[in-house]
Design an enzyme around this catalytic site. Structure first.
Site, short mmCIF file in Angstrom:
data_model
loop_
_atom_site.label_atom_id
_atom_site.label_comp_id
_atom_site.label_asym_id
_atom_site.label_seq_id
_atom_site.Cartn_x
_atom_site.Cartn_y
_atom_site.Cartn_z
N ALA A 64 38.96 39.60 42.03
CA ALA A 64 38.15 39.70 40.83
C ALA A 64 36.85 40.40 41.20
O ALA A 64 36.44 40.39 42.36
CB ALA A 64 37.87 38.31 40.29
N GLY A 109 42.13 37.57 43.41
CA GLY A 109 42.86 37.96 42.20
C GLY A 109 43.94 39.00 42.47
O GLY A 109 44.89 39.14 41.69
N1 CAA Z 1 34.52 42.94 43.69
C1 CAA Z 1 33.62 43.93 43.53
N2 CAA Z 1 33.50 44.95 44.40
C2 CAA Z 1 34.30 44.96 45.46
C3 CAA Z 1 35.24 43.97 45.70
C4 CAA Z 1 35.35 42.92 44.74
N3 CAA Z 1 36.27 41.95 44.84
N4 CAA Z 1 35.89 44.24 46.85
C5 CAA Z 1 35.35 45.38 47.32
N5 CAA Z 1 34.38 45.82 46.48
C6 CAA Z 1 33.55 47.01 46.62
C7 CAA Z 1 32.49 46.82 47.69
O1 CAA Z 1 31.37 46.11 47.16
C8 CAA Z 1 32.17 48.24 48.05
O2 CAA Z 1 31.35 48.78 47.05
P1 CAA Z 1 30.10 49.76 47.46
O3 CAA Z 1 30.78 50.94 48.10
O4 CAA Z 1 29.47 50.07 46.14
O5 CAA Z 1 29.27 48.99 48.42
C9 CAA Z 1 33.51 48.93 47.92
O6 CAA Z 1 34.34 48.08 47.12
C10 CAA Z 1 34.21 49.11 49.28
O7 CAA Z 1 34.26 47.84 49.90
P2 CAA Z 1 33.71 47.59 51.40
O8 CAA Z 1 32.61 48.53 51.73
O9 CAA Z 1 33.42 46.13 51.53
O10 CAA Z 1 35.01 48.00 52.23
P3 CAA Z 1 35.47 47.41 53.64
O11 CAA Z 1 36.59 48.29 54.09
O12 CAA Z 1 34.32 47.23 54.56
O13 CAA Z 1 36.07 45.95 53.28
C11 CAA Z 1 37.31 44.34 52.00
C12 CAA Z 1 37.17 45.82 52.45
C13 CAA Z 1 37.70 43.49 53.21
C14 CAA Z 1 38.40 44.31 50.96
C15 CAA Z 1 35.95 43.84 51.44
O14 CAA Z 1 35.52 44.77 50.46
C16 CAA Z 1 36.03 42.49 50.79
O15 CAA Z 1 36.03 41.49 51.49
N6 CAA Z 1 36.06 42.46 49.45
C17 CAA Z 1 35.98 41.23 48.68
C18 CAA Z 1 37.32 40.50 48.74
C19 CAA Z 1 37.19 39.17 48.02
O16 CAA Z 1 36.44 38.30 48.37
N7 CAA Z 1 38.02 39.03 46.97
C20 CAA Z 1 38.06 37.82 46.18
C21 CAA Z 1 37.19 37.96 44.98
S1 CAA Z 1 37.03 36.43 44.12
C22 CAA Z 1 38.42 36.30 43.20
O17 CAA Z 1 39.32 37.11 43.25
C23 CAA Z 1 38.45 35.10 42.31
C24 CAA Z 1 39.75 34.80 41.73
O18 CAA Z 1 40.44 33.87 42.02
C25 CAA Z 1 40.25 35.63 40.71
#
Ligand code: CAA
Length: 259
Positions: A64, A109
């Site tokens: 999400a 998500g």
């Molecule tokens: N929401 C919003 N933006 C996100 C995102 C998310 N879930 N995941 C990645 N992004 C964005 C980052 O903020 C970044 O944006 P900017 O370039 O503007 O800074 C861009 O995507 C690229 O991401 P990273 O620079 O972090 O890329 P990375 O290769 O270093 O890492 C990753 C990749 C491991 C996927 C890391 O982005 C990450 O951990 N993302 C979040 C994953 C997460 O926690 N997901 C769960 C969300 S909560 C949820 O889903 C609730 C539910 O039950 C529905």
């Protein structure tokens, strides 16, 4: 649609979540678009299989959208959860077969939307996790329910409590995905599976899907009764006549019409 791409060809709808700048994270607008797109697809008799994937080579869906959730209130969080619930349940319950082609990160998500599809195929670089507890929340798009049912309660708890990221091979080993294939072959692999599915009777498949889904959460006796009723219902279809006649005539080609 601002956040989705849709291609329909030869009975297969390829639905791509297209927010590459945020690794295809699901914001409310995307969830609403998925819901309305599936509402259209479930009525489209030309579509027999829906393949869901994410744009780019890095991520299927990274969860999400955290930038939307960070300032959301409890009420807004609940609305988002309900929106996802409606959209994801459509993948699970629509008459067509749904296949998640998991082409990279399937986090939060992302793992949850994949789990709402009937079948999951992952590319070798795919990674799965439920990282919500590390963000101060819990899985809210079905993760606490579908993961426990799909793998088992202990493994679901371990993934959710540790937030550990697991590889595609590990996801396959625990039953979270059905197959792991090289990334370059992922969509073709899913389309080939769709082709094998589409050789069979669409109504038979839709009724079998209903029996499996409903029976899975009921007791065995209820499930078996439902199966017997749906089995009987399938005898009323033209495709039953065609399928059995083709067998008796030793014909390989069957002309299923979905009626
Ligand atoms: N929401 C919003 N933006 C996100 C995102 C998310 N879930 N995941 C990645 N992004 C964005 C980052 O903020 C970044 O944006 P900017 O370039 O503007 O800074 C861009 O995507 C690229 O991401 P990273 O620079 O972090 O890329 P990375 O290769 O270093 O890492 C990753 C990749 C491991 C996927 C890391 O982005 C990450 O951990 N993302 C979040 C994953 C997460 O926690 N997901 C769960 C969300 S909560 C949820 O889903 C609730 C539910 O039950 C529905």
């Amino acid at each position: 649609m601002n956040n989705l791409l849709l291609e329909v060809e030869n009975g297969v709808a390829l639905l791509t979540i297209n927010r590459p700048k945020s690794l295809n994270a699901l914001n409310s607008e995307t969830l609403a678009e998925i819901n309305s797109c599936l509402m259209d697809l479930e009525k489209n008799e030309d579509v027999k299989v829906v393949i869901l994937t994410g744009s780019g080579e890095k991520s299927f869906v990274a969860g999400a959208d955290i930038s939307e959730m960070v300032n959301a209130t409890a009420a807004e969080g609940r609305v988002m959860g309900l929106l996802a619930r409606e959209a994801f349940s459509r993948f699970e319950n629509m008459p067509q077969v749904t296949i998640a082609a998991v082409n990279g990160f399937a986090l939060g998500g992302g793992c949850e939307i994949a789990m709402s599809c009937d079948i999951r195929v992952a590319s070798e670089n795919a990674k799965f996790a439920q990282p919500e507890c590390g963000l101060g929340i819990l899985p809210g798009f079905g993760g606490t329910q579908r993961l426990a049912r799909l793998v088992n309660k202990g493994r679901a708890k371990e993934m959710i409590f540790t937030c550990d990221m697991i590889s595609a091979d590990e996801a396959c080993r625990i039953g979270l995905v059905n197959h792991v294939v090289p990334q370059a072959e992922l969509i073709d692999y899913c389309k080939a599976m769709a082709g094998r599915i589409m050789k069979n009777a669409p109504l038979g498949i839709a009724l079998a899907k209903q029996a499996i889904n409903t029976g899975y959460d009921a007791d065995l006796d209820t499930g078996l009764k439902l199966e017997a009723n749906l089995f009987g219902l399938s005898f009323a279809t033209a495709d039953k006549k065609e399928g059995m006649t083709a067998f008796l005539e030793k014909r390989k080609e069957k002309n299923f019409i979905g009626k």
